[in-house]
Scaffold this motif. Structure first.
Motif, short mmCIF file in Angstrom:
data_model
loop_
_atom_site.label_atom_id
_atom_site.label_comp_id
_atom_site.label_asym_id
_atom_site.label_seq_id
_atom_site.Cartn_x
_atom_site.Cartn_y
_atom_site.Cartn_z
N ASP A 4 0.82 -1.21 0.00
CA ASP A 4 0.00 0.00 0.00
C ASP A 4 0.85 1.27 0.00
N GLY A 5 2.14 1.11 0.24
CA GLY A 5 3.03 2.26 0.30
C GLY A 5 3.47 2.72 -1.09
N VAL A 6 4.59 3.36 -1.14
CA VAL A 6 5.12 3.90 -2.38
C VAL A 6 5.74 2.76 -3.19
N PHE A 7 5.26 2.57 -4.41
CA PHE A 7 5.73 1.46 -5.24
C PHE A 7 7.14 1.68 -5.76
N ASN A 8 7.58 2.91 -5.90
CA ASN A 8 8.93 3.17 -6.41
C ASN A 8 9.99 2.52 -5.53
N THR A 9 9.79 2.53 -4.24
CA THR A 9 10.78 1.94 -3.34
C THR A 9 10.72 0.42 -3.37
N LEU A 10 9.56 -0.13 -3.75
CA LEU A 10 9.42 -1.58 -3.78
C LEU A 10 10.02 -2.20 -5.03
N ASP A 11 10.18 -1.43 -6.10
CA ASP A 11 10.69 -1.98 -7.35
C ASP A 11 12.03 -2.69 -7.16
N SER A 12 12.96 -2.05 -6.48
CA SER A 12 14.28 -2.66 -6.27
C SER A 12 14.17 -3.88 -5.36
N GLU A 13 13.29 -3.82 -4.38
CA GLU A 13 13.10 -4.96 -3.48
C GLU A 13 12.51 -6.15 -4.23
N VAL A 14 11.56 -5.88 -5.12
CA VAL A 14 10.93 -6.95 -5.89
C VAL A 14 11.96 -7.59 -6.82
N LYS A 15 12.79 -6.78 -7.45
CA LYS A 15 13.83 -7.31 -8.34
C LYS A 15 14.83 -8.16 -7.55
N GLU A 16 15.21 -7.69 -6.39
CA GLU A 16 16.13 -8.44 -5.54
C GLU A 16 15.50 -9.76 -5.09
#
Length: 72
Positions: free
Chosen positions: A36-48
């Motif tokens: 539910d938070g900011v998706f921009n910060t999750l992009d790198s986490e999802v790739k990792e």
């Protein structure tokens, strides 16, 4: 992708596999909790996470493939 040959004991390979599995589970839970938070910060986490999932699959396959030789 480059490959490296590392010789470690079966026990140590399993320890590494389980540590990676636990890390993947923890990261999946964190990502799901923060969707539910900011998706921009999750992009790198999802790739990792995707890289770690591929690594976990590769090490699991390698351990299973070599398991018979280790238990002789």
């Amino acid at each position: 992708m480059s490959k490296i040959l590392i010789r470690i004991s079966y026990k140590n390979a399993c320890i590494l596999k389980h540590a990676l599995r636990d890390n993947v589970v923890e990261k999946e839970e964190w990502i799901n909790a923060n969707r539910d938070g900011v998706f921009n910060t999750l992009d790198s986490e999802v790739k990792e996470l995707e890289e770690e999932q591929r690594a976990l699959k590769a090490i699991t396959v390698e351990i299973d493939r070599n398991k018979e030789r280790c238990h002789m």
